[in-house]
Design a protein around this motif. Structure first.
Motif, mmCIF file in Angstrom:
data_model
loop_
_atom_site.group_PDB
_atom_site.id
_atom_site.type_symbol
_atom_site.label_atom_id
_atom_site.label_comp_id
_atom_site.label_asym_id
_atom_site.label_seq_id
_atom_site.Cartn_x
_atom_site.Cartn_y
_atom_site.Cartn_z
ATOM 1 N N MET A 291 176.591 63.803 26.176
ATOM 2 C CA MET A 291 177.073 62.454 26.468
ATOM 3 C C MET A 291 176.356 61.418 25.610
ATOM 4 O O MET A 291 176.981 60.507 25.051
ATOM 5 N N ILE A 292 175.027 61.568 25.478
ATOM 6 C CA ILE A 292 174.266 60.630 24.646
ATOM 7 C C ILE A 292 174.713 60.731 23.196
ATOM 8 O O ILE A 292 174.865 59.718 22.495
ATOM 9 N N THR A 293 174.952 61.961 22.717
ATOM 10 C CA THR A 293 175.407 62.157 21.336
ATOM 11 C C THR A 293 176.751 61.477 21.103
ATOM 12 O O THR A 293 176.959 60.812 20.081
ATOM 13 N N LYS A 294 177.669 61.622 22.049
ATOM 14 C CA LYS A 294 178.982 60.987 21.908
ATOM 15 C C LYS A 294 178.858 59.467 21.877
ATOM 16 O O LYS A 294 179.516 58.795 21.067
ATOM 17 N N ILE A 295 178.020 58.937 22.754
ATOM 18 C CA ILE A 295 177.848 57.481 22.797
ATOM 19 C C ILE A 295 177.278 56.973 21.482
ATOM 20 O O ILE A 295 177.732 55.961 20.925
ATOM 21 N N VAL A 296 176.273 57.677 20.940
ATOM 22 C CA VAL A 296 175.661 57.258 19.672
ATOM 23 C C VAL A 296 176.667 57.338 18.536
ATOM 24 O O VAL A 296 176.735 56.448 17.671
ATOM 25 N N ARG A 297 177.490 58.380 18.525
ATOM 26 C CA ARG A 297 178.488 58.530 17.451
ATOM 27 C C ARG A 297 179.540 57.418 17.527
ATOM 28 O O ARG A 297 179.917 56.845 16.494
ATOM 29 N N VAL A 298 180.018 57.153 18.730
ATOM 30 C CA VAL A 298 181.025 56.096 18.872
ATOM 31 C C VAL A 298 180.435 54.745 18.472
ATOM 32 O O VAL A 298 181.079 53.955 17.755
ATOM 33 N N LEU A 299 179.206 54.481 18.904
ATOM 34 C CA LEU A 299 178.558 53.217 18.555
ATOM 35 C C LEU A 299 178.344 53.113 17.042
ATOM 36 O O LEU A 299 178.580 52.056 16.445
ATOM 37 N N SER A 300 177.931 54.214 16.408
ATOM 38 C CA SER A 300 177.729 54.204 14.956
ATOM 39 C C SER A 300 179.047 53.973 14.220
ATOM 40 O O SER A 300 179.091 53.234 13.231
ATOM 41 N N TYR A 301 180.105 54.589 14.722
ATOM 42 C CA TYR A 301 181.420 54.414 14.093
ATOM 43 C C TYR A 301 181.878 52.959 14.192
ATOM 44 O O TYR A 301 182.358 52.374 13.211
ATOM 45 N N VAL A 302 181.719 52.366 15.370
ATOM 46 C CA VAL A 302 182.111 50.969 15.547
ATOM 47 C C VAL A 302 181.293 50.059 14.628
ATOM 48 O O VAL A 302 181.824 49.127 14.007
ATOM 49 N N LEU A 303 179.995 50.328 14.506
ATOM 50 C CA LEU A 303 179.145 49.515 13.640
ATOM 51 C C LEU A 303 179.529 49.672 12.175
ATOM 52 O O LEU A 303 179.479 48.701 11.398
ATOM 53 N N LEU A 304 179.922 50.891 11.768
ATOM 54 C CA LEU A 304 180.363 51.095 10.389
ATOM 55 C C LEU A 304 181.616 50.278 10.082
ATOM 56 O O LEU A 304 181.704 49.595 9.048
ATOM 57 N N VAL A 305 182.593 50.352 10.980
ATOM 58 C CA VAL A 305 183.833 49.595 10.769
ATOM 59 C C VAL A 305 183.537 48.094 10.769
ATOM 60 O O VAL A 305 184.056 47.339 9.925
ATOM 61 N N ALA A 306 182.675 47.650 11.700
ATOM 62 C CA ALA A 306 182.326 46.232 11.746
ATOM 63 C C ALA A 306 181.596 45.813 10.474
ATOM 64 O O ALA A 306 181.813 44.706 9.951
ATOM 65 N N GLY A 307 180.749 46.696 9.935
ATOM 66 C CA GLY A 307 180.045 46.384 8.695
ATOM 67 C C GLY A 307 180.985 46.214 7.518
ATOM 68 O O GLY A 307 180.836 45.276 6.716
ATOM 69 N N TRP A 308 181.966 47.091 7.419
ATOM 70 C CA TRP A 308 182.943 46.953 6.329
ATOM 71 C C TRP A 308 183.792 45.702 6.509
ATOM 72 O O TRP A 308 184.141 45.036 5.524
ATOM 73 N N MET A 309 184.120 45.372 7.749
ATOM 74 C CA MET A 309 184.862 44.131 7.985
ATOM 75 C C MET A 309 184.047 42.917 7.550
ATOM 76 O O MET A 309 184.595 41.953 7.007
ATOM 77 N N MET A 310 182.738 42.961 7.764
ATOM 78 C CA MET A 310 181.883 41.855 7.317
ATOM 79 C C MET A 310 181.855 41.763 5.793
ATOM 80 O O MET A 310 181.833 40.667 5.219
ATOM 81 N N LEU A 311 181.860 42.926 5.121
ATOM 82 C CA LEU A 311 181.884 42.908 3.664
ATOM 83 C C LEU A 311 183.192 42.311 3.141
ATOM 84 O O LEU A 311 183.210 41.640 2.107
ATOM 85 N N PHE A 312 184.274 42.583 3.870
ATOM 86 C CA PHE A 312 185.583 42.068 3.444
ATOM 87 C C PHE A 312 185.838 40.648 3.956
ATOM 88 O O PHE A 312 186.895 40.077 3.674
ATOM 89 N N SER A 313 184.902 40.094 4.711
ATOM 90 C CA SER A 313 185.147 38.795 5.333
ATOM 91 C C SER A 313 185.340 37.680 4.308
ATOM 92 O O SER A 313 186.025 36.688 4.591
ATOM 93 N N ILE A 314 184.750 37.830 3.123
ATOM 94 C CA ILE A 314 184.938 36.797 2.102
ATOM 95 C C ILE A 314 186.407 36.693 1.696
ATOM 96 O O ILE A 314 186.929 35.600 1.460
ATOM 97 N N PHE A 315 187.081 37.844 1.658
ATOM 98 C CA PHE A 315 188.500 37.837 1.290
ATOM 99 C C PHE A 315 189.360 37.348 2.454
ATOM 100 O O PHE A 315 190.318 36.589 2.252
ATOM 101 N N THR A 316 189.034 37.795 3.670
ATOM 102 C CA THR A 316 189.832 37.342 4.818
ATOM 103 C C THR A 316 189.664 35.844 5.047
ATOM 104 O O THR A 316 190.595 35.176 5.496
ATOM 105 N N THR A 317 188.488 35.318 4.729
ATOM 106 C CA THR A 317 188.276 33.880 4.869
ATOM 107 C C THR A 317 189.131 33.099 3.878
ATOM 108 O O THR A 317 189.724 32.067 4.210
ATOM 109 N N LEU A 318 189.203 33.607 2.650
ATOM 110 C CA LEU A 318 190.039 32.948 1.653
ATOM 111 C C LEU A 318 191.516 33.016 2.030
ATOM 112 O O LEU A 318 192.259 32.052 1.880
#
Length: 413
Positions: A291-318
């Motif tokens: 259960m802990i492993t699943k929670i960590v994996r899901v949290l890491s996946y969400v953070l990865l997607v959020a990180g890429w969205m932050m990198l692309f935020s300059i384009f979405t802002t424009l």
């Protein structure tokens, strides 16, 4: 003979004929309570809190946003003092009532928490979830030094470190053990639930009112252990019970090559409420780890997607400067971030599996490589097809003779 070894045992926790009470003082119970593993005193005070709500609006011109924050006041019971004046609502003040008197009469004034402790300003729901520090005045807690399971002594530190096992079932203290009145604190009275409070019967609590609850956790329940057995020295003054054996966490080493190589498998410490066989406890530990492993994996996946969205935020802002294209652009970049985040997550997981599950890891990498190769191959085929020259047009067959007369059909039958 098992001293220093991992053992599994099950038994009923008992404190025998010992009794328990809180630290001496006006807020102590009237008589010691038998068969009690833990007694706690929780003090609550009625205080004001800030509640904030935010509303985000897109600016009409440009790509900016405006955030409007609204602050309101809420009053509720909390186990700690709140700021005398609210930060964003300076006209709202908190009364501390007789809280300081409670601290001085709790029997341990040297442990009093300052008024600006970690819970100051914390919402009441969060404060109730985390719980107060019962070692800080005016709260109080006492743990029996005679607790044991068979011949194994259970120290106070073990009881405190495993609240889900030893402190999961609280019962109100019998009303006759709660003092009817306290000479040093005449504002307090005992209500019909056995609590001490400054709120009069039938009245609503006002800012600065206090309430004191007394609860205890009884012995007599079953506990299962997978721990390391050690010898225990009898010293009740330091909290070590008078029993031959004690328990502690055991570190497991997997030795290989005649002891020249060893893998540290970590610490083994399993304590569960109820009667559980060894196989059942191992299965429970595996389920918790999974259960802990699943929670960590899901949290890491969400953070990865959020990180890429932050990198692309300059384009979405424009793109957000254009009403319709801005929304489509955000959706498109979210899909791209989702794909890239998935690839990164799977790649890191496969590389981590190389250490612990090499066959599965190389299988995943081989499958990913095959899929990638097929994708690039089909892209090359499509690119080559689009780059090939367009054939010359072919003249369609004519249904007219050279003299442009109509074709006549004649039956061969």
């Amino acid at each position: 003979e098992n001293t220093g070894q991992l053992i599994h045992f099950v038994g009923k926790l008992s404190i025998d004929e010992d009794t328990l009470d809180l630290a001496p003082g006006p807020l102590n119970i009237t008589t010691p309570l038998p068969k009690a593993l833990v007694i706690k005193r929780t003090c609550m005070i009625y205080q004001k809190f800030e509640q904030s709500s935010q509303q985000v609006k897109n600016d009409t011109i440009g790509a900016g946003q405006t955030t409007i924050t609204t602050y309101t006041v809420k009053e509720d019971w909390t186990p700690s003092l709140q700021p005398a004046r609210l930060t964003n609502l300076p006209d709202e003040v908190n009364s501390h009532g007789i809280w300081d008197e409670l601290v001085s009469n709790s029997g341990a004034p040297e442990s009093a928490a300052p008024s600006n402790d970690a819970m100051a300003g914390m919402p009441p729901g969060m404060a109730a979830l985390l719980g107060p520090d019962l070692t800080k005045a005016p709260h109080g807690i006492a743990i029996s030094k005679s607790a044991h399971v068979g011949g194994f002594g259970i120290t106070s530190s073990i009881v405190m470190s495993e609240p889900a096992v030893f402190q999961s079932e609280w019962m109100p203290l019998p009303a006759e053990m709660v003092p009817d009145d306290i000479e040093a604190l005449p504002e307090l009275r005992k209500d019909r639930y056995g609590n001490l409070t400054t709120v009069e019967e039938g009245d609503q609590p006002a800012n600065g009112d206090v309430m004191i609850k007394y609860e205890y956790s009884a012995d007599g329940f079953d506990v299962s252990f997978v721990v390391q057995q050690v010898l225990a020295d009898s010293d009740p003054e330091t909290g070590v019970p008078a029993h031959k054996f004690g328990i502690e966490k055991g570190r497991v080493l997997d030795e290989k090559c005649c002891g020249k190589i060893s893998d540290d498998l970590g610490v083994i410490w399993m304590v569960r409420r109820g009667r559980h066989a060894l196989d059942e406890m191992i299965d429970m530990a595996k389920a918790d780890e999974a259960m802990i492993t699943k929670i960590v994996r899901v949290l890491s996946y969400v953070l990865l997607v959020a990180g890429w969205m932050m990198l692309f935020s300059i384009f979405t802002t424009l793109l957000s400067t254009l009403p319709l294209i801005g929304a489509l652009g955000k959706a498109a970049f979210f899909i791209v971030a989702l794909i890239v985040g998935t690839v990164c997550c799977c790649g890191v997981t496969a590389l981590a599996y190389v250490r612990y599950r090499p066959v599965l890891a190389f299988g995943i990498l081989a499958l990913a490589g095959t899929i990638t190769g097929i994708v690039f191959w089909r892209l090359d085929v499509a690119s080559a097809a689009s780059a090939s020259p367009t054939p010359a047009p072919v003249k369609a067959p004519s249904f007219f003779y050279d003299d442009y007369s109509d074709v006549t059909e004649e039956s061969i039958y």
